[in-house]
Design an enzyme around this catalytic site. Sequence first.
Site, PDB file in Angstrom:
ATOM      1  N   ASP A 140       0.848  -1.196   0.000  1.00 17.08           N
ATOM      2  CA  ASP A 140       0.000   0.000   0.000  1.00 17.08           C
ATOM      3  C   ASP A 140       0.883   1.245   0.000  1.00 17.08           C
ATOM      4  O   ASP A 140       1.052   1.915   1.029  1.00 17.08           O
ATOM      5  CB  ASP A 140      -0.952  -0.025   1.202  1.00 17.08           C
ATOM      6  CG  ASP A 140      -1.982  -1.135   1.078  1.00 17.08           C
ATOM      7  OD1 ASP A 140      -2.405  -1.430  -0.065  1.00 17.08           O
ATOM      8  OD2 ASP A 140      -2.358  -1.724   2.106  1.00 17.08           O
ATOM      9  N   LYS A 188       0.891  -7.841  -2.710  1.00 19.43           N
ATOM     10  CA  LYS A 188      -0.444  -7.410  -3.123  1.00 19.43           C
ATOM     11  C   LYS A 188      -0.355  -5.989  -3.666  1.00 19.43           C
ATOM     12  O   LYS A 188       0.143  -5.091  -3.003  1.00 19.43           O
ATOM     13  CB  LYS A 188      -1.394  -7.451  -1.929  1.00 19.43           C
ATOM     14  CG  LYS A 188      -2.812  -7.039  -2.279  1.00 19.43           C
ATOM     15  CD  LYS A 188      -3.760  -7.281  -1.115  1.00 19.43           C
ATOM     16  CE  LYS A 188      -3.858  -6.135  -0.162  1.00 19.43           C
ATOM     17  NZ  LYS A 188      -4.477  -4.911  -0.686  1.00 19.43           N
ATOM     18  N   ASP A 199      -5.297  -6.636  -6.203  1.00 17.74           N
ATOM     19  CA  ASP A 199      -6.468  -6.443  -5.334  1.00 17.74           C
ATOM     20  C   ASP A 199      -7.251  -5.216  -5.796  1.00 17.74           C
ATOM     21  O   ASP A 199      -7.180  -4.153  -5.186  1.00 17.74           O
ATOM     22  CB  ASP A 199      -5.953  -6.277  -3.891  1.00 17.74           C
ATOM     23  CG  ASP A 199      -7.049  -6.007  -2.879  1.00 17.74           C
ATOM     24  OD1 ASP A 199      -8.201  -6.378  -3.124  1.00 17.74           O
ATOM     25  OD2 ASP A 199      -6.727  -5.425  -1.818  1.00 17.74           O
ATOM     26  N   LEU A 200      -8.011  -5.381  -6.887  1.00 14.73           N
ATOM     27  CA  LEU A 200      -8.759  -4.230  -7.419  1.00 14.73           C
ATOM     28  C   LEU A 200     -10.247  -4.308  -7.088  1.00 14.73           C
ATOM     29  O   LEU A 200     -10.998  -3.388  -7.427  1.00 14.73           O
ATOM     30  CB  LEU A 200      -8.536  -4.112  -8.940  1.00 14.73           C
ATOM     31  CG  LEU A 200      -7.074  -3.873  -9.341  1.00 14.73           C
ATOM     32  CD1 LEU A 200      -6.947  -3.731 -10.862  1.00 14.73           C
ATOM     33  CD2 LEU A 200      -6.485  -2.655  -8.665  1.00 14.73           C
ATOM     34  N   LYS A 201     -10.668  -5.394  -6.471  1.00 19.30           N
ATOM     35  CA  LYS A 201     -12.048  -5.526  -5.955  1.00 19.30           C
ATOM     36  C   LYS A 201     -13.099  -5.052  -6.954  1.00 19.30           C
ATOM     37  O   LYS A 201     -13.866  -4.122  -6.688  1.00 19.30           O
ATOM     38  CB  LYS A 201     -12.207  -4.756  -4.644  1.00 19.30           C
ATOM     39  CG  LYS A 201     -11.280  -5.193  -3.524  1.00 19.30           C
ATOM     40  CD  LYS A 201     -11.623  -4.458  -2.240  1.00 19.30           C
ATOM     41  CE  LYS A 201     -10.747  -4.842  -1.080  1.00 19.30           C
ATOM     42  NZ  LYS A 201      -9.381  -4.287  -1.135  1.00 19.30           N
ATOM     43  N   LEU A 202     -13.164  -5.717  -8.104  1.00 22.14           N
ATOM     44  CA  LEU A 202     -14.108  -5.281  -9.142  1.00 22.14           C
ATOM     45  C   LEU A 202     -15.563  -5.455  -8.688  1.00 22.14           C
ATOM     46  O   LEU A 202     -15.898  -6.451  -8.034  1.00 22.14           O
ATOM     47  CB  LEU A 202     -13.873  -6.077 -10.433  1.00 22.14           C
ATOM     48  CG  LEU A 202     -12.774  -5.526 -11.356  1.00 22.14           C
ATOM     49  CD1 LEU A 202     -11.405  -5.599 -10.714  1.00 22.14           C
ATOM     50  CD2 LEU A 202     -12.763  -6.258 -12.685  1.00 22.14           C
ATOM     51  N   ASP A 252     -19.155  -4.265 -10.700  1.00 21.97           N
ATOM     52  CA  ASP A 252     -19.831  -3.507 -11.756  1.00 21.97           C
ATOM     53  C   ASP A 252     -20.796  -4.462 -12.455  1.00 21.97           C
ATOM     54  O   ASP A 252     -20.970  -5.601 -12.006  1.00 21.97           O
ATOM     55  CB  ASP A 252     -18.786  -2.933 -12.732  1.00 21.97           C
ATOM     56  CG  ASP A 252     -19.258  -1.646 -13.396  1.00 21.97           C
ATOM     57  OD1 ASP A 252     -20.440  -1.574 -13.761  1.00 21.97           O
ATOM     58  OD2 ASP A 252     -18.439  -0.722 -13.566  1.00 21.97           O
ATOM     59  N   PRO A 277     -22.117  -7.285 -14.988  1.00 26.95           N
ATOM     60  CA  PRO A 277     -21.372  -8.466 -15.434  1.00 26.95           C
ATOM     61  C   PRO A 277     -20.547  -8.246 -16.708  1.00 26.95           C
ATOM     62  O   PRO A 277     -19.383  -8.661 -16.779  1.00 26.95           O
ATOM     63  CB  PRO A 277     -22.471  -9.510 -15.657  1.00 26.95           C
ATOM     64  CG  PRO A 277     -23.537  -9.125 -14.677  1.00 26.95           C
ATOM     65  CD  PRO A 277     -23.527  -7.619 -14.645  1.00 26.95           C
ATOM     66  N   THR A 291     -19.182  -5.564 -17.967  1.00 29.16           N
ATOM     67  CA  THR A 291     -17.998  -4.729 -17.733  1.00 29.16           C
ATOM     68  C   THR A 291     -16.933  -5.497 -16.956  1.00 29.16           C
ATOM     69  O   THR A 291     -15.738  -5.436 -17.274  1.00 29.16           O
ATOM     70  CB  THR A 291     -18.420  -3.458 -16.946  1.00 29.16           C
ATOM     71  OG1 THR A 291     -19.374  -2.757 -17.737  1.00 29.16           O
ATOM     72  CG2 THR A 291     -17.243  -2.564 -16.642  1.00 29.16           C
ATOM     73  N   THR A 303     -12.885  -6.330   6.106  1.00 29.68           N
ATOM     74  CA  THR A 303     -12.508  -6.532   7.515  1.00 29.68           C
ATOM     75  C   THR A 303     -12.588  -5.226   8.305  1.00 29.68           C
ATOM     76  O   THR A 303     -12.432  -5.221   9.526  1.00 29.68           O
ATOM     77  CB  THR A 303     -11.094  -7.150   7.613  1.00 29.68           C
ATOM     78  OG1 THR A 303     -10.255  -6.520   6.647  1.00 29.68           O
ATOM     79  CG2 THR A 303     -11.128  -8.628   7.346  1.00 29.68           C
ATOM     80  N   GLN A 356      -8.901  -1.340  10.965  1.00 25.29           N
ATOM     81  CA  GLN A 356      -9.471  -2.686  10.875  1.00 25.29           C
ATOM     82  C   GLN A 356     -10.352  -2.967  12.095  1.00 25.29           C
ATOM     83  O   GLN A 356     -10.040  -2.535  13.206  1.00 25.29           O
ATOM     84  CB  GLN A 356      -8.350  -3.733  10.806  1.00 25.29           C
ATOM     85  CG  GLN A 356      -7.464  -3.609   9.577  1.00 25.29           C
ATOM     86  CD  GLN A 356      -8.102  -4.173   8.326  1.00 25.29           C
ATOM     87  OE1 GLN A 356      -9.315  -4.361   8.267  1.00 25.29           O
ATOM     88  NE2 GLN A 356      -7.300  -4.421   7.311  1.00 25.29           N
ATOM     89  N   GLY A 416      -0.214  -5.828   5.905  1.00 27.06           N
ATOM     90  CA  GLY A 416       0.189  -4.532   5.352  1.00 27.06           C
ATOM     91  C   GLY A 416       1.073  -3.778   6.305  1.00 27.06           C
ATOM     92  O   GLY A 416       2.269  -4.081   6.460  1.00 27.06           O
ATOM     93  N   ARG A 417       0.455  -2.820   7.001  1.00 26.05           N
ATOM     94  CA  ARG A 417       1.214  -1.857   7.797  1.00 26.05           C
ATOM     95  C   ARG A 417       2.175  -2.462   8.805  1.00 26.05           C
ATOM     96  O   ARG A 417       3.233  -1.882   9.067  1.00 26.05           O
ATOM     97  CB  ARG A 417       0.235  -0.899   8.487  1.00 26.05           C
ATOM     98  CG  ARG A 417      -0.415   0.046   7.496  1.00 26.05           C
ATOM     99  CD  ARG A 417      -1.674   0.682   8.028  1.00 26.05           C
ATOM    100  NE  ARG A 417      -2.790  -0.251   8.018  1.00 26.05           N
ATOM    101  CZ  ARG A 417      -4.055   0.096   8.281  1.00 26.05           C
ATOM    102  NH1 ARG A 417      -4.341   1.348   8.579  1.00 26.05           N
ATOM    103  NH2 ARG A 417      -5.019  -0.800   8.240  1.00 26.05           N
TER     104      ARG A 417
HETATM  105  O1  C5P Z   1      -2.289  -2.600   6.800  1.00 23.55           O
HETATM  106  P1  C5P Z   1      -3.229  -3.789   6.846  1.00 23.55           P
HETATM  107  O2  C5P Z   1      -2.534  -5.048   7.339  1.00 23.55           O
HETATM  108  O3  C5P Z   1      -4.506  -3.473   7.561  1.00 23.55           O
HETATM  109  O4  C5P Z   1      -3.570  -4.040   5.312  1.00 23.55           O
HETATM  110  C1  C5P Z   1      -4.593  -4.901   4.894  1.00 23.55           C
HETATM  111  C2  C5P Z   1      -4.696  -4.878   3.405  1.00 23.55           C
HETATM  112  O5  C5P Z   1      -5.727  -5.773   3.021  1.00 23.55           O
HETATM  113  C3  C5P Z   1      -5.062  -3.529   2.797  1.00 23.55           C
HETATM  114  O6  C5P Z   1      -4.338  -3.441   1.569  1.00 23.55           O
HETATM  115  C4  C5P Z   1      -6.549  -3.608   2.518  1.00 23.55           C
HETATM  116  O7  C5P Z   1      -6.929  -2.877   1.378  1.00 23.55           O
HETATM  117  C5  C5P Z   1      -6.724  -5.100   2.255  1.00 23.55           C
HETATM  118  N1  C5P Z   1      -8.052  -5.655   2.525  1.00 23.55           N
HETATM  119  C6  C5P Z   1      -8.668  -5.596   3.768  1.00 23.55           C
HETATM  120  N2  C5P Z   1      -9.910  -6.159   3.967  1.00 23.55           N
HETATM  121  C7  C5P Z   1     -10.548  -6.782   2.965  1.00 23.55           C
HETATM  122  C8  C5P Z   1      -9.928  -6.846   1.700  1.00 23.55           C
HETATM  123  C9  C5P Z   1      -8.676  -6.288   1.519  1.00 23.55           C
HETATM  124  O8  C5P Z   1      -8.071  -5.060   4.701  1.00 23.55           O
HETATM  125  N3  C5P Z   1     -11.712  -7.396   3.185  1.00 23.55           N
END
Ligand code: C5P
Length: 238
Positions: A10, A32, A59-62, A64, A66, A68, A122, A193, A213-214
């Site tokens: 990220d 990711k 991870d673009l989470k489409l 829209d 069907p 498209t 989440t 989260q 992530g973080r």
């Molecule tokens: O920093 P952190 O560990 O919270 O990052 C979680 C990653 O997972 C982020 O890139 C977030 O966009 C992604 N994500 C999420 N929950 C979802 C789907 C994806 O936190 N249900």
Amino acid sequence: MDNSLIIALDFANGNEVERFLSPFEDRKLFVKVGMELFYQEGPAIVHQLKEKGHQIFLDLKLHDIPNTVKSAMKGLARLECDLVNVHAAGGKEMMEAAVEGLVAGTAAGRKRPNCIAVTQLTSTSQVQMNKEQLIPTTLKESVLHYASLAKDAGLDGVVCSAWESESIHDKTGSSFLTVCPGIRLESDHVGDQKRVATPEYAKAAGVSAIVVGRSITRSPDPVKSYEQWMNVWRGEHQ
Ligand code: C5P
């Protein structure tokens, strides 16, 4: 795919990614690429990461209509990522279209990317789901329902919280992937989260792959943090 630790890149641009990845040297990672990075750098960042040998979750989470989603997935399949996703809230027909698009865009003889569905983010709480989405059930029921729908549509798994993974596997079978963000070490900040779990819990719950992530990307020593995570998650001493 199983037991993967996927690092969420990220970052705002490719330079920041390069700075983050450089201390990992030649290590092959599962990373990711989400909206923040892809909307700035486009397909080039995927090509660069693939050239370095990393596996990629795009991870673009489409979400829209069907037609498209089918066309977009056809194009994304050409990037040859390992994993892509859609929102289950887009419906069964949209998810089926996503798979059709991936098949159409995958070169003959190659395996299409795995496709998973986001159930409930989440960062979504029970109260938010009830009051804002007007879904009058429990979060768990909603997640389980979306997981069944995704399986019926021919998807390979779902994004969910670690708390839901076991029930999903009970319902859909253990080969259906549960990819779980919101994983935190006891010492970490939770941030935005809501449904967080520790890697130890995720492991015991049979989660297929975790997204971190973080906790790694914002660490003062990302390589050391990654190694600590791999140690807890896979029992690997590197
Ligand atoms: O920093 P952190 O560990 O919270 O990052 C979680 C990653 O997972 C982020 O890139 C977030 O966009 C992604 N994500 C999420 N929950 C979802 C789907 C994806 O936190 N249900």
